[in-house]
Design a protein around this motif. Structure first.
Motif, PDB file in Angstrom:
ATOM      1  N   UNK A   8      10.034  -0.390  36.869  1.00  0.00           N
ATOM      2  CA  UNK A   8      11.356  -1.003  37.014  1.00  0.00           C
ATOM      3  C   UNK A   8      12.425   0.006  36.614  1.00  0.00           C
ATOM      4  N   UNK A   9      13.585  -0.082  37.254  1.00  0.00           N
ATOM      5  CA  UNK A   9      14.685   0.817  36.860  1.00  0.00           C
ATOM      6  C   UNK A   9      15.111   0.551  35.414  1.00  0.00           C
ATOM      7  N   UNK A  10      15.719   1.531  34.827  1.00  0.00           N
ATOM      8  CA  UNK A  10      16.147   1.481  33.426  1.00  0.00           C
ATOM      9  C   UNK A  10      16.991   0.247  33.133  1.00  0.00           C
ATOM     10  N   UNK A  11      17.979  -0.029  33.992  1.00  0.00           N
ATOM     11  CA  UNK A  11      18.906  -1.128  33.704  1.00  0.00           C
ATOM     12  C   UNK A  11      18.219  -2.489  33.771  1.00  0.00           C
ATOM     13  N   UNK A  12      17.137  -2.614  34.520  1.00  0.00           N
ATOM     14  CA  UNK A  12      16.400  -3.883  34.562  1.00  0.00           C
ATOM     15  C   UNK A  12      15.529  -4.005  33.310  1.00  0.00           C
ATOM     16  N   UNK A  13      14.840  -2.918  32.947  1.00  0.00           N
ATOM     17  CA  UNK A  13      13.990  -2.939  31.757  1.00  0.00           C
ATOM     18  C   UNK A  13      14.797  -3.223  30.495  1.00  0.00           C
ATOM     19  N   UNK A  14      16.035  -2.744  30.458  1.00  0.00           N
ATOM     20  CA  UNK A  14      16.847  -2.829  29.246  1.00  0.00           C
ATOM     21  C   UNK A  14      18.048  -3.767  29.380  1.00  0.00           C
ATOM     22  N   UNK A  15      18.022  -4.675  30.347  1.00  0.00           N
ATOM     23  CA  UNK A  15      19.193  -5.524  30.587  1.00  0.00           C
ATOM     24  C   UNK A  15      19.548  -6.376  29.374  1.00  0.00           C
ATOM     25  N   UNK A  16      18.561  -6.876  28.660  1.00  0.00           N
ATOM     26  CA  UNK A  16      18.862  -7.693  27.467  1.00  0.00           C
ATOM     27  C   UNK A  16      19.599  -6.862  26.430  1.00  0.00           C
ATOM     28  N   UNK A  17      19.140  -5.630  26.220  1.00  0.00           N
ATOM     29  CA  UNK A  17      19.794  -4.759  25.239  1.00  0.00           C
ATOM     30  C   UNK A  17      21.208  -4.370  25.684  1.00  0.00           C
ATOM     31  N   UNK A  18      21.382  -4.172  26.971  1.00  0.00           N
ATOM     32  CA  UNK A  18      22.711  -3.815  27.504  1.00  0.00           C
ATOM     33  C   UNK A  18      23.674  -4.985  27.292  1.00  0.00           C
ATOM     34  N   UNK A  19      23.206  -6.202  27.557  1.00  0.00           N
ATOM     35  CA  UNK A  19      24.061  -7.382  27.399  1.00  0.00           C
ATOM     36  C   UNK A  19      24.378  -7.616  25.923  1.00  0.00           C
ATOM     37  N   UNK A  20      23.397  -7.444  25.052  1.00  0.00           N
ATOM     38  CA  UNK A  20      23.658  -7.559  23.612  1.00  0.00           C
ATOM     39  C   UNK A  20      24.670  -6.507  23.187  1.00  0.00           C
TER      40      UNK A  20
END
Length: 136
Positions: A8-20
Protein backbone atom coordinates in the motif's frame (compact mmCIF):
# COMPACT_ATOMS: atom_id res chain seq x y z
CA UNK A 1 1.69 -18.76 -9.72
CA UNK A 2 1.17 -17.06 -6.39
CA UNK A 3 -0.88 -13.94 -6.00
CA UNK A 4 0.80 -11.30 -3.85
CA UNK A 5 -0.64 -8.04 -2.70
CA UNK A 6 1.17 -4.96 -3.84
CA UNK A 7 2.34 -2.80 -0.97
CA UNK A 8 0.00 0.00 0.00
CA UNK A 9 1.17 3.56 -0.60
CA UNK A 10 2.61 5.44 2.36
CA UNK A 11 -0.39 7.74 2.81
CA UNK A 12 -2.80 4.78 3.02
CA UNK A 13 -0.62 2.83 5.47
CA UNK A 14 -0.23 5.91 7.67
CA UNK A 15 -3.57 7.68 7.17
CA UNK A 16 -4.56 7.34 10.84
CA UNK A 17 -1.29 8.92 11.95
CA UNK A 18 -1.62 11.70 9.36
CA UNK A 19 -5.16 12.51 10.56
CA UNK A 20 -4.07 12.47 14.21
CA UNK A 21 -1.19 14.77 13.25
CA UNK A 22 -3.64 17.18 11.60
CA UNK A 23 -5.76 17.17 14.75
CA UNK A 24 -2.71 17.94 16.87
CA UNK A 25 -1.82 20.80 14.51
CA UNK A 26 -5.27 22.29 15.16
CA UNK A 27 -4.63 22.04 18.91
CA UNK A 28 -1.21 23.64 18.36
CA UNK A 29 -2.90 26.55 16.57
CA UNK A 30 -5.23 27.00 19.56
CA UNK A 31 -2.26 27.11 21.92
CA UNK A 32 -0.49 29.62 19.65
CA UNK A 33 -3.55 31.91 19.44
CA UNK A 34 -4.13 31.75 23.19
CA UNK A 35 -0.45 32.41 23.88
CA UNK A 36 -0.23 35.40 21.58
CA UNK A 37 -3.42 36.89 23.06
CA UNK A 38 -2.11 36.24 26.58
CA UNK A 39 1.18 37.99 25.84
CA UNK A 40 -0.63 40.97 24.28
CA UNK A 41 -3.06 41.35 27.20
CA UNK A 42 -0.24 40.98 29.74
CA UNK A 43 1.57 44.03 28.31
CA UNK A 44 -1.52 46.03 27.24
CA UNK A 45 -3.01 49.03 28.97
CA UNK A 46 -6.68 48.78 29.91
CA UNK A 47 -9.22 51.54 29.45
CA UNK A 48 -12.91 52.04 28.75
CA UNK A 49 -14.21 52.66 25.27
CA UNK A 50 -17.61 53.40 23.82
CA UNK A 51 -19.33 51.68 20.91
CA UNK A 52 -19.90 54.47 18.39
CA UNK A 53 -21.40 52.42 15.60
CA UNK A 54 -21.15 49.29 13.49
CA UNK A 55 -19.68 48.32 10.16
CA UNK A 56 -20.71 45.50 7.89
CA UNK A 57 -17.79 44.58 5.63
CA UNK A 58 -18.56 44.12 1.95
CA UNK A 59 -19.87 40.63 1.30
CA UNK A 60 -20.50 39.98 5.00
CA UNK A 61 -23.72 40.08 7.00
CA UNK A 62 -22.55 40.37 10.61
CA UNK A 63 -22.27 43.76 12.30
CA UNK A 64 -18.85 44.52 13.75
CA UNK A 65 -18.61 47.18 16.46
CA UNK A 66 -16.60 50.37 16.06
CA UNK A 67 -15.18 51.49 19.40
CA UNK A 68 -13.74 54.86 20.32
CA UNK A 69 -11.35 55.14 23.24
CA UNK A 70 -8.94 57.66 24.71
CA UNK A 71 -5.40 57.13 25.95
CA UNK A 72 -4.21 58.93 29.12
CA UNK A 73 -2.82 61.78 26.98
CA UNK A 74 -6.42 62.36 25.72
CA UNK A 75 -5.64 61.11 22.20
CA UNK A 76 -8.76 59.66 20.57
CA UNK A 77 -8.42 56.28 18.85
CA UNK A 78 -10.89 54.16 16.91
CA UNK A 79 -10.87 50.37 17.04
CA UNK A 80 -12.69 48.25 14.45
CA UNK A 81 -13.46 44.88 16.01
CA UNK A 82 -12.73 41.92 13.74
CA UNK A 83 -15.61 39.71 14.85
CA UNK A 84 -19.25 40.28 14.14
CA UNK A 85 -22.32 38.69 15.70
CA UNK A 86 -26.03 38.59 14.97
CA UNK A 87 -27.61 40.05 17.00
CA UNK A 88 -24.76 42.44 17.82
CA UNK A 89 -22.94 41.59 21.04
CA UNK A 90 -22.66 45.26 21.97
CA UNK A 91 -25.17 48.09 21.80
CA UNK A 92 -24.70 51.57 20.37
CA UNK A 93 -23.26 53.79 23.11
CA UNK A 94 -22.35 50.84 25.34
CA UNK A 95 -19.19 51.21 27.40
CA UNK A 96 -16.70 48.35 26.97
CA UNK A 97 -13.28 47.48 28.36
CA UNK A 98 -10.58 47.74 25.72
CA UNK A 99 -6.92 46.76 25.85
CA UNK A 100 -4.33 48.59 23.76
CA UNK A 101 -0.61 48.50 23.13
CA UNK A 102 0.87 51.46 25.06
CA UNK A 103 3.52 52.06 22.36
CA UNK A 104 1.01 51.74 19.50
CA UNK A 105 -2.60 52.38 20.61
CA UNK A 106 -3.86 51.39 17.14
CA UNK A 107 -3.16 47.79 18.24
CA UNK A 108 -6.19 47.11 20.41
CA UNK A 109 -8.36 44.24 21.54
CA UNK A 110 -11.53 43.58 23.51
CA UNK A 111 -9.83 40.73 25.36
CA UNK A 112 -9.57 37.07 24.53
CA UNK A 113 -11.16 36.05 21.25
CA UNK A 114 -12.54 32.59 21.95
CA UNK A 115 -14.46 32.01 18.69
CA UNK A 116 -11.42 30.94 16.60
CA UNK A 117 -10.08 28.87 19.50
CA UNK A 118 -13.41 27.03 19.87
CA UNK A 119 -13.65 26.34 16.13
CA UNK A 120 -10.07 25.06 15.93
CA UNK A 121 -10.58 22.94 19.08
CA UNK A 122 -13.63 21.28 17.52
CA UNK A 123 -11.64 20.48 14.37
CA UNK A 124 -8.81 19.17 16.55
CA UNK A 125 -11.17 16.90 18.48
CA UNK A 126 -12.83 15.57 15.32
CA UNK A 127 -9.56 14.88 13.47
CA UNK A 128 -7.84 13.35 16.49
CA UNK A 129 -10.91 11.22 17.33
CA UNK A 130 -11.26 9.96 13.77
CA UNK A 131 -7.54 9.18 13.59
CA UNK A 132 -7.63 7.25 16.87
CA UNK A 133 -10.73 5.35 15.74
CA UNK A 134 -8.98 4.42 12.47
CA UNK A 135 -6.04 2.94 14.37
CA UNK A 136 -8.25 0.40 16.11
Amino acid sequence: MRYTKSPQPFYIRNSAHIIIGAGLLFFGAVIFIYGSQYLFLKEANKTNGRVTGFIVPKGKSLKRPVIEFYTPDQQRHTYYHSEGTNPPQYGQGQEVTIYYNPTNPEEASLGYSFIPMIILSIFGLVFTGVGIAMRK
